[in-house]
Design a protein around this motif. Structure first.
Motif, short mmCIF file in Angstrom:
data_model
loop_
_atom_site.label_atom_id
_atom_site.label_comp_id
_atom_site.label_asym_id
_atom_site.label_seq_id
_atom_site.Cartn_x
_atom_site.Cartn_y
_atom_site.Cartn_z
N SER A 142 1.41 17.91 0.77
CA SER A 142 0.72 16.61 0.85
C SER A 142 1.46 15.53 0.06
O SER A 142 1.27 14.33 0.31
CB SER A 142 -0.72 16.73 0.34
OG SER A 142 -0.75 16.97 -1.07
N ILE A 143 2.31 15.94 -0.88
CA ILE A 143 3.13 14.98 -1.63
C ILE A 143 3.98 14.16 -0.66
O ILE A 143 4.28 13.00 -0.89
CB ILE A 143 4.06 15.72 -2.63
CG1 ILE A 143 3.26 16.62 -3.59
CG2 ILE A 143 4.92 14.75 -3.41
CD1 ILE A 143 2.36 15.89 -4.53
N VAL A 144 4.34 14.79 0.47
CA VAL A 144 5.16 14.12 1.49
C VAL A 144 4.31 13.58 2.64
O VAL A 144 4.52 12.45 3.09
CB VAL A 144 6.22 15.10 2.06
CG1 VAL A 144 7.00 14.46 3.21
CG2 VAL A 144 7.16 15.56 0.96
N THR A 145 3.31 14.36 3.09
CA THR A 145 2.58 13.98 4.31
C THR A 145 1.69 12.75 4.13
O THR A 145 1.58 11.94 5.04
CB THR A 145 1.72 15.16 4.82
OG1 THR A 145 0.81 15.58 3.79
CG2 THR A 145 2.59 16.33 5.25
N ILE A 146 1.06 12.61 2.96
CA ILE A 146 0.19 11.43 2.77
C ILE A 146 0.98 10.13 2.82
O ILE A 146 0.59 9.19 3.54
CB ILE A 146 -0.65 11.56 1.47
CG1 ILE A 146 -1.65 12.71 1.62
CG2 ILE A 146 -1.38 10.25 1.16
CD1 ILE A 146 -2.48 12.99 0.37
N PRO A 147 2.11 10.01 2.10
CA PRO A 147 2.92 8.80 2.27
C PRO A 147 3.41 8.60 3.71
O PRO A 147 3.47 7.46 4.19
CB PRO A 147 4.11 9.03 1.31
CG PRO A 147 3.57 9.93 0.25
CD PRO A 147 2.63 10.85 0.99
N LEU A 202 0.83 -1.20 0.00
CA LEU A 202 0.00 0.00 0.00
C LEU A 202 0.87 1.25 0.00
O LEU A 202 0.60 2.21 -0.75
CB LEU A 202 -0.93 0.00 1.22
CG LEU A 202 -1.96 1.13 1.28
CD1 LEU A 202 -3.03 0.92 0.22
CD2 LEU A 202 -2.60 1.18 2.65
N PHE A 203 1.92 1.24 0.82
CA PHE A 203 2.81 2.40 0.90
C PHE A 203 3.47 2.67 -0.44
O PHE A 203 3.54 3.83 -0.88
CB PHE A 203 3.88 2.14 1.97
CG PHE A 203 4.91 3.24 2.07
CD1 PHE A 203 4.58 4.48 2.57
CD2 PHE A 203 6.23 3.01 1.63
CE1 PHE A 203 5.53 5.50 2.65
CE2 PHE A 203 7.17 4.02 1.71
CZ PHE A 203 6.82 5.26 2.22
N SER A 204 3.94 1.65 -1.13
CA SER A 204 4.61 1.84 -2.42
C SER A 204 3.64 2.38 -3.47
O SER A 204 4.03 3.21 -4.30
CB SER A 204 5.23 0.52 -2.91
OG SER A 204 4.23 -0.46 -3.12
#
Length: 306
Positions: A294-299, A2-4
């Motif tokens: 959010s490009i960083v925070t969501i992952p 899911l993370f990838s």
């Protein structure tokens, strides 16, 4: 796994955002184009996607089996409304910024960011979760959201006409089709699917141009935004996500909720804030800054929740 997928999707989003940003920088997309661009996306493309992705492959039983997410959405909004109210009280932004701060950090960007992400993560049921979540989201947005956007020297105007929103109509129509069992002709189905396939890229290009023309750097100078990002976009979804993972709810439903809870500020928040009050620029800065970060925070949320 899911993370990838989330990391891949956010990199993809960022890449398309860059295309929109460069197009704006080169003058291909000019600032005066943005209102019409936004109308195309929000009044035509997104409603088509909302309708098709809710309708396609969804049965009456699937809707009934997943109504629990409406309750989860209600609980989340009670929580986030309370948390942002407490944050605003503690941070004490000047004037109407306190209300607009709450407005910006309560409502996430379900259409431009949430929808494409859930489609990528859960092709079979992700959008159904979003559609059911949107029932609570839209009801609250056009009532409490309008109140928060309205300046203290004005009276909030909330009418039934406020709910004449293309996305609400599209979702409602899709649920009618599902519950009655109406099937679309193949050519209509193919047409809607073709339009739906274009929505993600168009939305990201628009957002990339919007970031270029927004004064998002000013937002980074306010402590309000940092607290909002850390609490709403990182801490809260991780804590609530871990609690949800301890329940017997379907895994896809839980992860859809985690993604929806961690979204950046809804794109229309600055427009509504400007229309009803005096803090449109403040809201625009938060919207652009949260979208970029959010490009960083969501992952991060997915990584630490896992």
């Amino acid at each position: 796994m899911l993370f990838s997928i989330v990391v891949h999707q956010m990199i993809l989003f960022f890449s398309i955002l860059l295309v929109g940003n460069v197009a704006a920088k080169q003058g291909v997309i000019q600032e005066n184009y943005l209102p019409d661009f936004a109308k195309l996306v929000t009044k035509i493309l997104l409603p088509v996607m909302y309708f098709y992705m809710t309708y396609a492959g969804t049965t009456r039983q699937m809707v009934l089996d997943n109504v629990a997410i409406i309750g989860l959405a209600a609980l989340f909004y009670v929580t986030i409304c309370s948390v942002t109210w407490l944050l605003a009280k503690g941070l004490r932004p000047t004037g109407d910024k306190a209300k607009v701060f709450q407005f910006a950090f309560i409502f996430g960007n379900t259409g431009f960011v949430g929808a494409p992400l859930l489609i990528a993560l859960f092709p079979k049921g992700g959008f159904l979760y979003l559609a059911l979540f949107s029932i609570v989201d839209q009801l609250l947005f056009w009532t409490y959201g309008i109140y928060l956007a309205t300046a203290s020297d004005k009276k909030a105007k909330i009418t039934l006409k406020s709910f004449e929103n293309p996305n609400i109509v599209a979702i409602a129509l899709a649920f009618v089709f599902i519950m009655i069992g109406i099937k679309l002709p193949t050519v209509v189905d193919d047409t809607l699917q073709t339009i739906k396939n274009a929505v993600g890229a168009m939305a990201m290009i628009y957002l990339g141009a919007l970031i270029f023309y927004s004064d998002w750097k000013t937002a980074f100078k306010t402590k309000d935004m940092y607290f909002g990002i850390v609490v709403k976009m990182i801490v809260l979804p991780i804590l609530l996500g871990k609690l949800l993972l301890m329940t017997s709810l379907p895994n896809d439903m839980i992860w859809s909720m985690i993604i929806l809870m961690s979204l950046p500020t809804m794109t229309v928040v600055p427009m509504i804030a400007k229309m009803h009050g005096h803090e449109g620029a403040y809201a625009a800065g938060i919207m652009a800054a949260t979208l970029a970060i959010s490009i960083v925070t969501i992952p991060l949320v997915v990584f630490f929740t896992t």
